[in-house]
Design a protein around this motif. Structure first.
Motif, PDB file in Angstrom:
ATOM      1  N   ILE A 160      -6.414  -4.671   2.993  1.00  0.00           N
ATOM      2  CA  ILE A 160      -5.612  -3.482   3.301  1.00  0.00           C
ATOM      3  C   ILE A 160      -5.365  -2.651   2.046  1.00  0.00           C
ATOM      4  CG2 ILE A 160      -3.287  -2.744   4.002  1.00  0.00           C
ATOM      5  CD1 ILE A 160      -3.441  -5.197   6.023  1.00  0.00           C
ATOM      6  N   VAL A 161      -4.927  -3.312   0.983  1.00  0.00           N
ATOM      7  CA  VAL A 161      -4.573  -2.580  -0.233  1.00  0.00           C
ATOM      8  C   VAL A 161      -5.805  -2.213  -1.052  1.00  0.00           C
ATOM      9  CG1 VAL A 161      -3.232  -2.671  -2.374  1.00  0.00           C
ATOM     10  CG2 VAL A 161      -2.291  -3.645  -0.268  1.00  0.00           C
ATOM     11  N   ASN A 162      -6.747  -3.109  -1.170  1.00  0.00           N
ATOM     12  CA  ASN A 162      -7.946  -2.815  -1.972  1.00  0.00           C
ATOM     13  C   ASN A 162      -8.774  -1.706  -1.345  1.00  0.00           C
ATOM     14  OD1 ASN A 162      -9.230  -3.663  -4.451  1.00  0.00           O
ATOM     15  ND2 ASN A 162     -10.947  -4.280  -3.164  1.00  0.00           N
ATOM     16  N   ASP A 163      -8.909  -1.747  -0.016  1.00  0.00           N
ATOM     17  CA  ASP A 163      -9.757  -0.771   0.670  1.00  0.00           C
ATOM     18  C   ASP A 163      -8.969   0.382   1.286  1.00  0.00           C
ATOM     19  OD1 ASP A 163     -11.815  -2.462  -0.013  1.00  0.00           O
ATOM     20  OD2 ASP A 163     -12.024  -3.330   1.977  1.00  0.00           O
ATOM     21  N   GLY A 164      -7.643   0.361   1.181  1.00  0.00           N
ATOM     22  CA  GLY A 164      -6.816   1.426   1.747  1.00  0.00           C
ATOM     23  C   GLY A 164      -6.953   1.536   3.250  1.00  0.00           C
ATOM     24  N   LEU A 165      -6.963   0.390   3.930  1.00  0.00           N
ATOM     25  CA  LEU A 165      -7.165   0.394   5.385  1.00  0.00           C
ATOM     26  C   LEU A 165      -5.947   0.957   6.111  1.00  0.00           C
ATOM     27  CD1 LEU A 165      -8.861  -3.098   5.820  1.00  0.00           C
ATOM     28  CD2 LEU A 165      -9.948  -0.857   5.641  1.00  0.00           C
ATOM     29  N   GLY A 166      -6.212   1.760   7.109  1.00  0.00           N
ATOM     30  CA  GLY A 166      -5.144   2.377   7.888  1.00  0.00           C
ATOM     31  C   GLY A 166      -4.589   1.446   8.949  1.00  0.00           C
ATOM     32  N   PRO A 167      -3.583   1.921   9.673  1.00  0.00           N
ATOM     33  CA  PRO A 167      -2.923   1.093  10.684  1.00  0.00           C
ATOM     34  C   PRO A 167      -3.847   0.653  11.827  1.00  0.00           C
ATOM     35  CG  PRO A 167      -1.999   3.314  10.665  1.00  0.00           C
ATOM     36  CD  PRO A 167      -2.969   3.227   9.532  1.00  0.00           C
ATOM     37  N   ASP A 168      -4.961   1.340  12.008  1.00  0.00           N
ATOM     38  CA  ASP A 168      -5.899   0.915  13.053  1.00  0.00           C
ATOM     39  C   ASP A 168      -6.414  -0.501  12.778  1.00  0.00           C
ATOM     40  OD1 ASP A 168      -7.177   2.194  10.842  1.00  0.00           O
ATOM     41  OD2 ASP A 168      -9.050   2.289  11.974  1.00  0.00           O
ATOM     42  N   PHE A 169      -6.536  -0.865  11.501  1.00  0.00           N
ATOM     43  CA  PHE A 169      -6.957  -2.228  11.160  1.00  0.00           C
ATOM     44  C   PHE A 169      -5.939  -3.238  11.704  1.00  0.00           C
ATOM     45  CE2 PHE A 169      -6.857  -5.841   8.107  1.00  0.00           C
ATOM     46  CZ  PHE A 169      -8.134  -6.346   8.324  1.00  0.00           C
ATOM     47  N   PHE A 170      -4.668  -2.924  11.562  1.00  0.00           N
ATOM     48  CA  PHE A 170      -3.610  -3.816  12.054  1.00  0.00           C
ATOM     49  C   PHE A 170      -3.630  -3.892  13.576  1.00  0.00           C
ATOM     50  CE2 PHE A 170       0.853  -4.671  13.272  1.00  0.00           C
ATOM     51  CZ  PHE A 170       1.016  -5.908  12.667  1.00  0.00           C
ATOM     52  N   PHE A 171      -3.663  -2.742  14.229  1.00  0.00           N
ATOM     53  CA  PHE A 171      -3.541  -2.702  15.690  1.00  0.00           C
ATOM     54  C   PHE A 171      -4.832  -3.057  16.427  1.00  0.00           C
ATOM     55  CE2 PHE A 171      -0.011   0.042  14.328  1.00  0.00           C
ATOM     56  CZ  PHE A 171       1.022  -0.648  14.945  1.00  0.00           C
ATOM     57  N   GLU A 172      -5.976  -2.773  15.812  1.00  0.00           N
ATOM     58  CA  GLU A 172      -7.241  -3.012  16.501  1.00  0.00           C
ATOM     59  C   GLU A 172      -7.961  -4.281  16.046  1.00  0.00           C
ATOM     60  OE1 GLU A 172      -9.623   0.507  16.139  1.00  0.00           O
ATOM     61  OE2 GLU A 172      -8.031   1.796  16.909  1.00  0.00           O
ATOM     62  N   THR A 173      -7.576  -4.825  14.899  1.00  0.00           N
ATOM     63  CA  THR A 173      -8.257  -6.015  14.382  1.00  0.00           C
ATOM     64  C   THR A 173      -7.303  -7.183  14.211  1.00  0.00           C
ATOM     65  OG1 THR A 173      -9.890  -4.640  13.238  1.00  0.00           O
ATOM     66  CG2 THR A 173      -9.682  -6.918  12.509  1.00  0.00           C
ATOM     67  N   LEU A 209       0.843  -1.206   0.000  1.00  0.00           N
ATOM     68  CA  LEU A 209       0.000   0.000   0.000  1.00  0.00           C
ATOM     69  C   LEU A 209       0.875   1.251   0.000  1.00  0.00           C
ATOM     70  CD1 LEU A 209      -2.882   1.205   0.176  1.00  0.00           C
ATOM     71  CD2 LEU A 209      -2.674   1.037   2.676  1.00  0.00           C
ATOM     72  N   LEU A 210       1.933   1.232   0.777  1.00  0.00           N
ATOM     73  CA  LEU A 210       2.848   2.369   0.860  1.00  0.00           C
ATOM     74  C   LEU A 210       3.584   2.597  -0.467  1.00  0.00           C
ATOM     75  CD1 LEU A 210       4.166   4.478   2.758  1.00  0.00           C
ATOM     76  CD2 LEU A 210       5.920   2.778   3.239  1.00  0.00           C
ATOM     77  N   ILE A 211       4.012   1.510  -1.091  1.00  0.00           N
ATOM     78  CA  ILE A 211       4.808   1.608  -2.319  1.00  0.00           C
ATOM     79  C   ILE A 211       3.944   1.794  -3.569  1.00  0.00           C
ATOM     80  CG2 ILE A 211       6.371   0.311  -3.838  1.00  0.00           C
ATOM     81  CD1 ILE A 211       7.449  -1.017  -1.201  1.00  0.00           C
ATOM     82  N   ALA A 212       2.882   1.007  -3.688  1.00  0.00           N
ATOM     83  CA  ALA A 212       2.096   0.995  -4.927  1.00  0.00           C
ATOM     84  C   ALA A 212       0.758   1.713  -4.830  1.00  0.00           C
ATOM     85  CB  ALA A 212       1.857  -0.451  -5.369  1.00  0.00           C
ATOM     86  N   GLY A 213       0.302   1.983  -3.616  1.00  0.00           N
ATOM     87  CA  GLY A 213      -0.982   2.644  -3.456  1.00  0.00           C
ATOM     88  C   GLY A 213      -2.138   1.656  -3.449  1.00  0.00           C
ATOM     89  N   GLN A 214      -3.319   2.224  -3.367  1.00  0.00           N
ATOM     90  CA  GLN A 214      -4.552   1.456  -3.257  1.00  0.00           C
ATOM     91  C   GLN A 214      -5.057   1.033  -4.629  1.00  0.00           C
ATOM     92  OE1 GLN A 214      -7.514   3.690  -1.129  1.00  0.00           O
ATOM     93  NE2 GLN A 214      -9.163   2.265  -1.607  1.00  0.00           N
ATOM     94  N   GLY A 215      -5.694  -0.152  -4.675  1.00  0.00           N
ATOM     95  CA  GLY A 215      -6.333  -0.577  -5.914  1.00  0.00           C
ATOM     96  C   GLY A 215      -6.286  -2.075  -6.101  1.00  0.00           C
ATOM     97  N   PRO A 216      -7.103  -2.578  -7.017  1.00  0.00           N
ATOM     98  CA  PRO A 216      -7.215  -4.017  -7.198  1.00  0.00           C
ATOM     99  C   PRO A 216      -5.933  -4.694  -7.690  1.00  0.00           C
ATOM    100  CG  PRO A 216      -8.789  -2.838  -8.602  1.00  0.00           C
ATOM    101  CD  PRO A 216      -8.043  -1.828  -7.819  1.00  0.00           C
TER     102      PRO A 216
END
Length: 166
Positions: free
Chosen positions: A120-133, A82-89
Motif C-alpha cells: 500500500i505505502v510503497n506502491d501508493g495503492l488506493g482504497p480499491d486495493f482494500f475493498f476489492e482485494t 500513506l495518508l500521514i507520511a506519503g508513498q515511499g520505501p
C-alpha cells in the motif's frame, strides 16, 4: 546390519498430501481470480497466507481471527501511514513495523499480512486495493480454510498430528 531411516507414519504423509492439495487448490483459485480481474499476481497478498493456513492449520497465526483480522488491520495501518507520511520505501518499512505492533496488540498476528502495508505505502495503492482485494481475499480464504479443514479426512489428519506436518 543395514540401517534404514525411520519411515514417517502414514498419517504424517496424509497430512502433508492434504496440505499440499489444499494449498494448490487455493492458489489455483487465487490465480484464476487474478486472471479474471486482470490484476497482477504481485498485488494479491495471499499466497503465503494460504501456505500457512493449509500447512499449519493449528497455529495461532492460522486462526480465522488472525487471518482476516491481520490482513484487514495491517492494510488499515498501511493506509494511515500513506495518508500521514506519503508513498515511499522508508514509509513502507515504518508501516510494516507498525502493522506488526498493531497485530500483536490485538492478538491478530498473521505474519503474511505484513505485505499489505508494504504494498500500500510503497506502491501508493488506493482504497480499491482494500475493498476489492484485501477484504474479499481475506474472507474468501478464511471460508475456504474453514470448509477445507472440516472435510472429514482433513479434519481427522489435523487432529491426529501436531499440525506441524512432521
Amino acid at each position: 546390519m543395514e540401517h534404514h531411516p525411520a519411515r514417517a507414519p502414514i498419517t504424517t504423509w496424509m497430512r502433508i498430501g492434504l496440505a499440499s492439495v489444499g494449498t494448490a487448490l487455493a492458489v489455483g483459485m487465487l490465480e484464476l481470480t487474478a486472471i479474471l480481474r486482470e490484476q497482477p499476481y504481485g498485488l494479491i497478498p495471499f499466497v503465503t497466507s494460504i501456505a500457512l493456513v493449509m500447512g499449519l492449520p493449528e497455529a495461532p497465526a492460522s486462526r480465522i481471527k488472525a487471518l482476516a483480522g491481520g490482513h484487514l488491520l495491517s492494510a488499515l495501518v498501511g493506509y494511515a501511514v500513506l495518508l500521514i507520511a506519503g508513498q515511499g520505501p522508508a514509509a513502507a518499512a515504518v508501516a510494516t513495523g507498525l502493522s506488526v505492533a498493531a497485530m500483536l496488540a490485538t492478538r491478530t498476528m498473521h505474519p503474511p499480512a505484513g505485505i499489505n502495508p508494504f504494498l500500500i505505502v510503497n506502491d501508493g495503492l488506493g482504497p480499491d486495493f482494500f475493498f476489492e482485494t484485501v477484504i474479499p481475499g481475506a474472507f474468501l480464504l478464511a471460508a475456504f480454510a474453514f470448509a477445507w479443514h472440516r472435510i472429514p479426512t482433513v479434519a481427522e489428519q489435523i487432529r491426529s498430528g501436531d499440525g506441524s506436518g512432521g
